[in-house]
Design an enzyme around this catalytic site. Structure first.
Site, mmCIF file in Angstrom:
data_model
loop_
_atom_site.group_PDB
_atom_site.id
_atom_site.type_symbol
_atom_site.label_atom_id
_atom_site.label_comp_id
_atom_site.label_asym_id
_atom_site.label_seq_id
_atom_site.Cartn_x
_atom_site.Cartn_y
_atom_site.Cartn_z
ATOM 1 N N ASP A 1 1.355 -0.746 -0.590
ATOM 2 C CA ASP A 1 0.064 -0.019 -0.101
ATOM 3 C C ASP A 1 1.470 1.490 0.032
ATOM 4 O O ASP A 1 2.023 1.289 0.481
ATOM 5 C CB ASP A 1 -0.862 -0.374 1.456
ATOM 6 C CG ASP A 1 -1.719 0.490 1.293
ATOM 7 O OD1 ASP A 1 -3.253 0.790 1.014
ATOM 8 O OD2 ASP A 1 -1.720 2.259 1.300
ATOM 9 N N ILE A 2 0.667 2.267 -1.111
ATOM 10 C CA ILE A 2 1.532 3.243 -0.989
ATOM 11 C C ILE A 2 1.292 4.115 -0.097
ATOM 12 O O ILE A 2 -0.181 4.385 0.835
ATOM 13 C CB ILE A 2 1.401 3.999 -2.277
ATOM 14 C CG1 ILE A 2 1.383 2.589 -3.420
ATOM 15 C CG2 ILE A 2 2.201 5.848 -2.041
ATOM 16 C CD1 ILE A 2 1.295 3.564 -4.583
ATOM 17 N N GLU B 1 -5.036 2.087 -4.117
ATOM 18 C CA GLU B 1 -3.565 2.522 -4.356
ATOM 19 C C GLU B 1 -2.668 1.464 -3.434
ATOM 20 O O GLU B 1 -1.849 1.012 -3.203
ATOM 21 C CB GLU B 1 -3.049 4.284 -3.737
ATOM 22 C CG GLU B 1 -3.525 4.170 -2.241
ATOM 23 C CD GLU B 1 -4.000 3.250 -1.372
ATOM 24 O OE1 GLU B 1 -5.198 2.565 -1.847
ATOM 25 O OE2 GLU B 1 -4.158 3.263 -0.238
HETATM 26 N N1 LIG Z 1 -4.842 9.878 -8.350
HETATM 27 C C1 LIG Z 1 -5.483 8.666 -7.466
HETATM 28 N N2 LIG Z 1 -5.854 8.254 -6.835
HETATM 29 C C2 LIG Z 1 -6.193 6.748 -6.037
HETATM 30 C C3 LIG Z 1 -6.871 6.157 -7.250
HETATM 31 N N3 LIG Z 1 -7.857 4.804 -6.340
HETATM 32 C C4 LIG Z 1 -7.550 5.043 -5.207
HETATM 33 N N4 LIG Z 1 -7.242 6.444 -4.916
HETATM 34 C C5 LIG Z 1 -6.687 7.413 -4.051
HETATM 35 O O1 LIG Z 1 -6.292 6.785 -3.074
HETATM 36 C C6 LIG Z 1 -6.340 7.671 -1.354
HETATM 37 C C7 LIG Z 1 -6.185 6.205 -0.458
HETATM 38 O O2 LIG Z 1 -5.890 6.747 0.769
HETATM 39 P P1 LIG Z 1 -5.738 6.148 2.362
HETATM 40 O O3 LIG Z 1 -7.222 5.076 1.879
HETATM 41 O O4 LIG Z 1 -6.453 7.210 3.398
HETATM 42 O O5 LIG Z 1 -4.848 5.664 2.758
HETATM 43 P P2 LIG Z 1 -3.504 6.594 2.203
HETATM 44 O O6 LIG Z 1 -3.599 8.091 2.034
HETATM 45 O O7 LIG Z 1 -3.168 6.153 1.204
HETATM 46 O O8 LIG Z 1 -2.965 6.721 3.680
HETATM 47 P P3 LIG Z 1 -2.089 5.381 4.120
HETATM 48 O O9 LIG Z 1 -2.229 4.057 3.604
HETATM 49 O O10 LIG Z 1 -2.419 5.224 5.755
HETATM 50 O O11 LIG Z 1 -0.668 5.484 4.212
HETATM 51 C C8 LIG Z 1 -8.032 7.970 -1.973
HETATM 52 O O12 LIG Z 1 -7.546 9.485 -1.495
HETATM 53 C C9 LIG Z 1 -8.102 7.299 -2.718
HETATM 54 O O13 LIG Z 1 -8.575 8.829 -3.422
HETATM 55 C C10 LIG Z 1 -6.337 6.181 -8.412
HETATM 56 O O14 LIG Z 1 -7.245 5.107 -9.257
HETATM 57 N N5 LIG Z 1 -5.935 7.350 -9.006
#
Ligand SMILES: Nc1nc2c(ncn2[C@@H]2O[C@H](COP(=O)(O)OP(=O)(O)OP(=O)(O)O)[C@@H](O)[C@H]2O)c(=O)[nH]1
Length: 303
Positions: free
Chosen positions: A178-179, A221
């Site tokens: 996970d990013i 992500e």
């Molecule tokens: N640009 C983009 N963003 C995405 C995509 N799929 C998911 N996201 C975003 O990825 C983010 C994931 O956020 P969170 O699940 O809160 O997690 P995080 O900010 O990475 O925080 P941690 O995982 O706790 O480190 C969300 O804001 C989603 O909108 C995509 O295809 N493109």
């Protein structure tokens, strides 16, 4: 009446080549004018030549080994595919009906060029359809943004791997990635930059794996890698390498880091019905731990 009707029959008016050849010598004893259309040879130049002068080598072999014995046995050979030689060695596909009468072979030969063209067009369009179908199958398995396998395709491949492992145990490592702080990255630099980061991370993941591994975008992500035939040591090395390779990715001078949760397929899992879910649950818990412990790290599930 019959005689009157017969007198109307003009052999030169038929749109096919009519030939009479001597059974023994193969000499052409008679033919209609259509020979000029079909073989581009003058009518009088054909007479007394051997029919073999107008057959391709393959047809000649077919004639001697199959057509002639068949005619000698049954008196005829119907709808046989032959290749004529026309003009200066040009090949002409044709269909021949041949019967034996009074020591001579009577041939009626029809050009099959148009029919062959149609067959070829059918074969070509079938090939094109097959290729399109294959391309579509590949496309339906890929995530359009990252070009990694999508979750559905990964599920299929992983289930195949697990079935094989059920028959003969192969160590598999499930690596859930996970990013970190991706939402903040999106919010700060915009969704397009977020997409670009997802693509860069996917490229690194794809390049880090072997063909036998499964690499997919598990959702948002989050990514899943299943390492084929990977023991605990190999898996640790692999994950360390992933963290290192991520250092090459930056979005507006911001480094991308990832958190990883790992679980291994154990021989105990093999007996369980819902083993995939069980292994993923362990990987998910490990990932949660990695996030809790500060991110940019790997946690390994204790099986
Ligand atoms: N640009 C983009 N963003 C995405 C995509 N799929 C998911 N996201 C975003 O990825 C983010 C994931 O956020 P969170 O699940 O809160 O997690 P995080 O900010 O990475 O925080 P941690 O995982 O706790 O480190 C969300 O804001 C989603 O909108 C995509 O295809 N493109």
């Amino acid at each position: 009446m019959l005689r009157e009707q017969r007198s109307l029959i003009n052999l030169d008016a038929f749109p096919c080549l009519l030939l009479v050849t001597d059974l023994e010598s193969n000499r052409i004893k008679s033919c209609n004018q259509y020979v000029e259309t079909m073989l581009c040879t003058k009518h009088n130049e054909v007479l007394d030549k051997s029919i073999s002068d107008f057959l391709s080598k393959a047809t000649l072999i077919l004639f001697e080994s199959y057509i002639r014995p068949l005619i000698l046995d049954s008196g005829e050979c119907i709808e046989v595919q032959i290749t004529l030689i026309k003009g200066l060695n040009e090949k002409l596909p044709a269909v021949a009906n041949i019967i034996l009468k009074d020591g001579c072979l009577h041939w009626s030969i029809f050009s099959a060029t148009e029919r062959d063209k149609l067959y070829q067009e059918l074969i070509d369009s079938r090939d094109r359809l097959e290729q399109k179908t294959e391309e579509l199958i590949v496309l339906t398995r890929l995530d359009p943004l990252t070009q990694l396998l999508n979750r559905r395709a990964a599920n299929e491949d992983i289930n195949d791997m697990l079935s094989k492992s059920r028959r003969k145990f192969i160590p598999l490592a499930f690596i859930l990635i996970d990013i970190d702080h991706f939402k903040a990255l999106n919010d700060k630099f915009g969704h397009a930059q977020g997409d670009d980061a997802l693509k860069q991370v996917s490229d690194v993941l794809g390049q880090s794996c072997r063909d036998t591994d499964v690499v997919c975008r598990w959702g948002g992500e989050e990514f899943l890698i299943v390492l084929y035939d990977s023991n605990a040591n190999n898996t640790v090395q692999f994950c360390d390498r992933l963290h290192k390779n991520m250092q090459n990715i930056t979005v507006y001078q911001t480094n991308i880091t990832i958190s990883i949760g790992v679980s291994h397929l154990t021989s105990r899992d093999i007996k369980k019905k819902n083993m995939f879910e069980q292994i993923m649950k362990r990987a998910d818990t490990a990932l949660y731990e990695a996030k809790n412990k500060g991110r940019n790290r790997t946690e390994y599930s204790i099986n």
